[in-house]
Design a protein around this motif. Structure first.
Motif, PDB file in Angstrom:
ATOM      1  N   LEU A 123       0.839  -1.197   0.000  1.00 23.07           N
ATOM      2  CA  LEU A 123       0.000   0.000   0.000  1.00 23.07           C
ATOM      3  C   LEU A 123       0.875   1.248   0.000  1.00 23.07           C
ATOM      4  O   LEU A 123       0.386   2.362  -0.122  1.00 23.07           O
ATOM      5  N   PHE A 127       2.979   2.213   2.538  1.00 20.62           N
ATOM      6  CA  PHE A 127       3.254   2.777   3.861  1.00 20.62           C
ATOM      7  C   PHE A 127       4.321   1.970   4.585  1.00 20.62           C
ATOM      8  O   PHE A 127       4.390   0.739   4.440  1.00 20.62           O
ATOM      9  N   VAL A 128       5.147   2.658   5.373  1.00 21.18           N
ATOM     10  CA  VAL A 128       6.135   1.970   6.201  1.00 21.18           C
ATOM     11  C   VAL A 128       5.364   1.130   7.227  1.00 21.18           C
ATOM     12  O   VAL A 128       4.459   1.628   7.889  1.00 21.18           O
ATOM     13  N   GLY A 142       5.512  -1.504  10.464  1.00 19.82           N
ATOM     14  CA  GLY A 142       6.308  -2.094  11.550  1.00 19.82           C
ATOM     15  C   GLY A 142       6.886  -1.062  12.506  1.00 19.82           C
ATOM     16  O   GLY A 142       7.468  -1.416  13.526  1.00 19.82           O
ATOM     17  N   THR A 143       6.688   0.231  12.184  1.00 22.71           N
ATOM     18  CA  THR A 143       7.322   1.305  12.970  1.00 22.71           C
ATOM     19  C   THR A 143       7.043   1.201  14.464  1.00 22.71           C
ATOM     20  O   THR A 143       7.942   1.369  15.283  1.00 22.71           O
ATOM     21  N   GLU A 144       5.791   0.970  14.817  1.00 18.83           N
ATOM     22  CA  GLU A 144       5.423   1.019  16.237  1.00 18.83           C
ATOM     23  C   GLU A 144       5.506  -0.343  16.910  1.00 18.83           C
ATOM     24  O   GLU A 144       4.929  -0.540  17.986  1.00 18.83           O
ATOM     25  N   TYR A 170      -3.518 -11.395   3.258  1.00 18.99           N
ATOM     26  CA  TYR A 170      -4.418 -10.379   2.680  1.00 18.99           C
ATOM     27  C   TYR A 170      -4.087 -10.125   1.217  1.00 18.99           C
ATOM     28  O   TYR A 170      -2.918 -10.007   0.855  1.00 18.99           O
ATOM     29  N   HIS A 192      -4.710  -7.205  -1.772  1.00 19.84           N
ATOM     30  CA  HIS A 192      -5.106  -5.801  -1.878  1.00 19.84           C
ATOM     31  C   HIS A 192      -5.787  -5.504  -3.213  1.00 19.84           C
ATOM     32  O   HIS A 192      -5.392  -6.041  -4.251  1.00 19.84           O
ATOM     33  N   ILE A 216      -4.730   4.929   7.153  1.00 18.45           N
ATOM     34  CA  ILE A 216      -3.696   4.337   8.016  1.00 18.45           C
ATOM     35  C   ILE A 216      -3.582   5.097   9.341  1.00 18.45           C
ATOM     36  O   ILE A 216      -3.437   4.495  10.405  1.00 18.45           O
ATOM     37  N   HIS A 267      -6.569   2.772  10.615  1.00 22.63           N
ATOM     38  CA  HIS A 267      -5.994   1.487  11.041  1.00 22.63           C
ATOM     39  C   HIS A 267      -5.351   1.573  12.418  1.00 22.63           C
ATOM     40  O   HIS A 267      -5.592   0.728  13.288  1.00 22.63           O
ATOM     41  N   VAL A 292      -4.573   0.519  18.465  1.00 21.65           N
ATOM     42  CA  VAL A 292      -3.924   0.904  19.727  1.00 21.65           C
ATOM     43  C   VAL A 292      -4.941   0.625  20.828  1.00 21.65           C
ATOM     44  O   VAL A 292      -5.966   1.293  20.928  1.00 21.65           O
ATOM     45  N   ILE A 318       1.491  -6.303  20.377  1.00 16.03           N
ATOM     46  CA  ILE A 318       1.878  -7.549  19.713  1.00 16.03           C
ATOM     47  C   ILE A 318       3.132  -7.232  18.889  1.00 16.03           C
ATOM     48  O   ILE A 318       3.503  -6.064  18.746  1.00 16.03           O
ATOM     49  N   PHE A 346       0.028 -10.886   6.946  1.00 21.59           N
ATOM     50  CA  PHE A 346       0.037 -10.399   8.328  1.00 21.59           C
ATOM     51  C   PHE A 346       0.461 -11.532   9.239  1.00 21.59           C
ATOM     52  O   PHE A 346      -0.065 -12.643   9.162  1.00 21.59           O
ATOM     53  N   THR A 396      -4.399 -10.007  20.099  1.00 20.21           N
ATOM     54  CA  THR A 396      -4.519  -9.905  18.632  1.00 20.21           C
ATOM     55  C   THR A 396      -5.994 -10.050  18.225  1.00 20.21           C
ATOM     56  O   THR A 396      -6.467  -9.342  17.316  1.00 20.21           O
ATOM     57  N   SER A 448      -8.339  -4.445   1.360  1.00 16.66           N
ATOM     58  CA  SER A 448      -7.503  -5.572   1.790  1.00 16.66           C
ATOM     59  C   SER A 448      -8.426  -6.682   2.291  1.00 16.66           C
ATOM     60  O   SER A 448      -9.166  -6.472   3.254  1.00 16.66           O
TER      61      SER A 448
HETATM   62  C1  HEM Z   1       0.308  -0.478  12.377  1.00 13.24           C
HETATM   63  C2  HEM Z   1      -0.277  -1.963   7.812  1.00 13.24           C
HETATM   64  C3  HEM Z   1      -2.952  -5.715   9.363  1.00 13.24           C
HETATM   65  C4  HEM Z   1      -2.046  -4.401  13.934  1.00 13.24           C
HETATM   66  C5  HEM Z   1       0.346  -0.540  11.009  1.00 13.24           C
HETATM   67  C6  HEM Z   1       0.960   0.452  10.158  1.00 13.24           C
HETATM   68  C7  HEM Z   1       0.806   0.018   8.881  1.00 13.24           C
HETATM   69  C8  HEM Z   1       0.076  -1.226   8.917  1.00 13.24           C
HETATM   70  C9  HEM Z   1       1.285   0.710   7.607  1.00 13.24           C
HETATM   71  C10 HEM Z   1       1.635   1.753  10.628  1.00 13.24           C
HETATM   72  C11 HEM Z   1       3.098   1.607  10.928  1.00 13.24           C
HETATM   73  C12 HEM Z   1       3.415   0.689  12.063  1.00 13.24           C
HETATM   74  O1  HEM Z   1       3.403   1.086  13.238  1.00 13.24           O
HETATM   75  O2  HEM Z   1       3.649  -0.477  11.780  1.00 13.24           O
HETATM   76  C13 HEM Z   1      -1.046  -3.122   7.846  1.00 13.24           C
HETATM   77  C14 HEM Z   1      -1.487  -3.836   6.671  1.00 13.24           C
HETATM   78  C15 HEM Z   1      -2.237  -4.896   7.114  1.00 13.24           C
HETATM   79  C16 HEM Z   1      -2.275  -4.827   8.561  1.00 13.24           C
HETATM   80  C17 HEM Z   1      -1.143  -3.469   5.237  1.00 13.24           C
HETATM   81  C18 HEM Z   1      -2.961  -5.951   6.331  1.00 13.24           C
HETATM   82  C19 HEM Z   1      -3.517  -5.728   5.187  1.00 13.24           C
HETATM   83  C20 HEM Z   1      -2.967  -5.666  10.736  1.00 13.24           C
HETATM   84  C21 HEM Z   1      -3.657  -6.588  11.582  1.00 13.24           C
HETATM   85  C22 HEM Z   1      -3.396  -6.222  12.880  1.00 13.24           C
HETATM   86  C23 HEM Z   1      -2.542  -5.053  12.825  1.00 13.24           C
HETATM   87  C24 HEM Z   1      -4.499  -7.758  11.089  1.00 13.24           C
HETATM   88  C25 HEM Z   1      -3.846  -6.822  14.183  1.00 13.24           C
HETATM   89  C26 HEM Z   1      -4.558  -7.904  14.327  1.00 13.24           C
HETATM   90  C27 HEM Z   1      -1.317  -3.246  13.893  1.00 13.24           C
HETATM   91  C28 HEM Z   1      -0.802  -2.580  15.089  1.00 13.24           C
HETATM   92  C29 HEM Z   1      -0.142  -1.424  14.642  1.00 13.24           C
HETATM   93  C30 HEM Z   1      -0.249  -1.432  13.183  1.00 13.24           C
HETATM   94  C31 HEM Z   1      -0.937  -3.052  16.522  1.00 13.24           C
HETATM   95  C32 HEM Z   1       0.600  -0.401  15.491  1.00 13.24           C
HETATM   96  C33 HEM Z   1      -0.340   0.595  16.096  1.00 13.24           C
HETATM   97  C34 HEM Z   1       0.442   1.637  16.900  1.00 13.24           C
HETATM   98  O3  HEM Z   1       0.940   1.290  17.972  1.00 13.24           O
HETATM   99  O4  HEM Z   1       0.548   2.772  16.420  1.00 13.24           O
HETATM  100  N1  HEM Z   1      -0.186  -1.550  10.228  1.00 13.24           N
HETATM  101  N2  HEM Z   1      -1.524  -3.742   8.958  1.00 13.24           N
HETATM  102  N3  HEM Z   1      -2.310  -4.738  11.516  1.00 13.24           N
HETATM  103  N4  HEM Z   1      -0.964  -2.532  12.783  1.00 13.24           N
HETATM  104 FE1  HEM Z   1      -1.287  -3.112  10.884  1.00 13.24          FE
END
Ligand code: HEM
Length: 293
Positions: free
Chosen positions: A127, A129-130, A132-134, A165, A167, A184, A204, A209, A220, A239, A249, A272
């Motif tokens: 998509l 976007f970076v 994994g940052t947090e 997933y 997209h 996001i 998202h 959070v 997680i 994912f 989760t 997605s």
């Molecule tokens: C944050 C993408 C699915 C949990 C993010 C971020 C992106 C992202 C771009 C912001 C950067 C970061 O902190 O990593 C995606 C994509 C997904 C997906 C493309 C699937 C299409 C999920 C799912 C979960 C999840 C299924 C949980 C069940 C989280 C969490 C954060 C996060 C916990 C960090 C929130 C924070 O502390 O700011 N994700 N994600 N993500 N995502 Fe996802």
């Protein structure tokens, strides 16, 4: 690389035995290129656990992944007895170990899904976007993923939930960058979190959070990887989320698919769609090497 396997009826003993050899198989490949940090994580699904270890207590958080049905989108639950997550700086290392495991498991298990993820520029997903940052780091990461005294028999283990997933890239690319950032909750180019009052309720990161009753953030560890096939027009995010308690989760997934408050589902789901969904117990290396108590 992510391999999902189903174990054949009657192969329980052989598979129990093969699992005790996983550390050794990994060493055989990893030792050849130590700088590439080849790692192999094995997850065991709930039904397979009952078949392999009927006399052992069940890890407390292990159960089949339950479908989550929102008004518009569904987190499907799909089969999987074993998940093998292979990680290295080089794909050939993962491939070589996968090839070895494929040979070892032949006749005992079927590989029903295989995904080769890749790094996409600066840790971005497809998509753009970076991703994994947090993630938590250091002690916080270890605490988020490692089972402790709450289930002492399995201390050192973890749980993992995976979803593959796909997209809708045409739909996503038709959005403006501002609309994508709203989905996001972070800026696209420089990956900065939006101010809380600017972040839409269906962003998202707004939905992911989450906190416990004492206000402590529940975290997680994600290791999402992009994957795809240009010819098949397949563009995806695998994912993968590790946690010491899979209900964390699952809470995030309910927020995403049902919404918090209900109805405010995650905007990224409009672009997605999960094709798979499964939950596994990840034993410690000690347990894997010798599961007898
Ligand atoms: C944050 C993408 C699915 C949990 C993010 C971020 C992106 C992202 C771009 C912001 C950067 C970061 O902190 O990593 C995606 C994509 C997904 C997906 C493309 C699937 C299409 C999920 C799912 C979960 C999840 C299924 C949980 C069940 C989280 C969490 C954060 C996060 C916990 C960090 C929130 C924070 O502390 O700011 N994700 N994600 N993500 N995502 Fe996802």
């Amino acid at each position: 690389m992510f391999l999902t396997l189903t174990v054949n009826d009657g192969s329980e003993e052989a598979v129990r035995d093969l699992l005790t050899g996983m550390s050794g198989f990994t060493r055989s490949v990893a030792f050849r290129e130590p700088d590439e940090h080849l790692l192999c994580v094995v997850g065991i699904g709930s039904h397979l656990w009952d078949r392999l270890f009927p006399n052992l207590p069940k890890p407390r958080g292990l159960h089949p992944f339950e479908e989550i049905k929102g008004d518009k989108h569904t987190a499907v639950s799909t089969p999987g007895d074993l998940l093998i997550h292979l990680r290295s700086g080089r794909l050939d290392m993962c491939f070589e170990l996968a090839r070895l495991l494929g040979k070892k498991f032949e006749g005992h298990a079927e590989i029903i899904d295989e995904v080769h993820g890749f790094k996409f520029f600066d840790e971005r997903d497809l998509l753009g976007f970076v991703d994994g940052t947090e993630n938590p780091e250091g002690d916080k990461a270890e605490d988020a993923v490692t089972i402790g005294e709450e289930d002492a028999a399995y201390a050192g283990g973890s749980y993992v939930i995976v979803q593959k997933y796909l997209h809708d890239m045409a739909g996503w690319d038709a959005l403006s960058v501002e609309e994508q950032e709203d989905a996001i909750g972070r800026s696209k180019l420089d990956d900065v979190e939006m101010d809380d009052d600017a972040k839409p309720a269906n962003a998202h990161i707004k939905l992911n959070v989450i906190h416990d009753a004492d206000g402590k953030q529940l975290q997680i560890m994600r290791d999402n990887m992009p994957f795809g096939s240009v010819g098949e027009r397949e563009f995806g995010t695998y994912f993968i989320g590790y946690a010491k308690d899979p209900s964390v989760t699952e809470h995030m997934l309910r927020n995403m698919f049902i919404g918090d408050p209900p109805g405010t589902y995650d905007r990224i789901l409009d672009f997605s769609t999960p094709q798979t969904g499964a939950l596994y117990f990840v034993p410690s290396v000690d347990f894997l090497d010798d599961p007898t108590p």
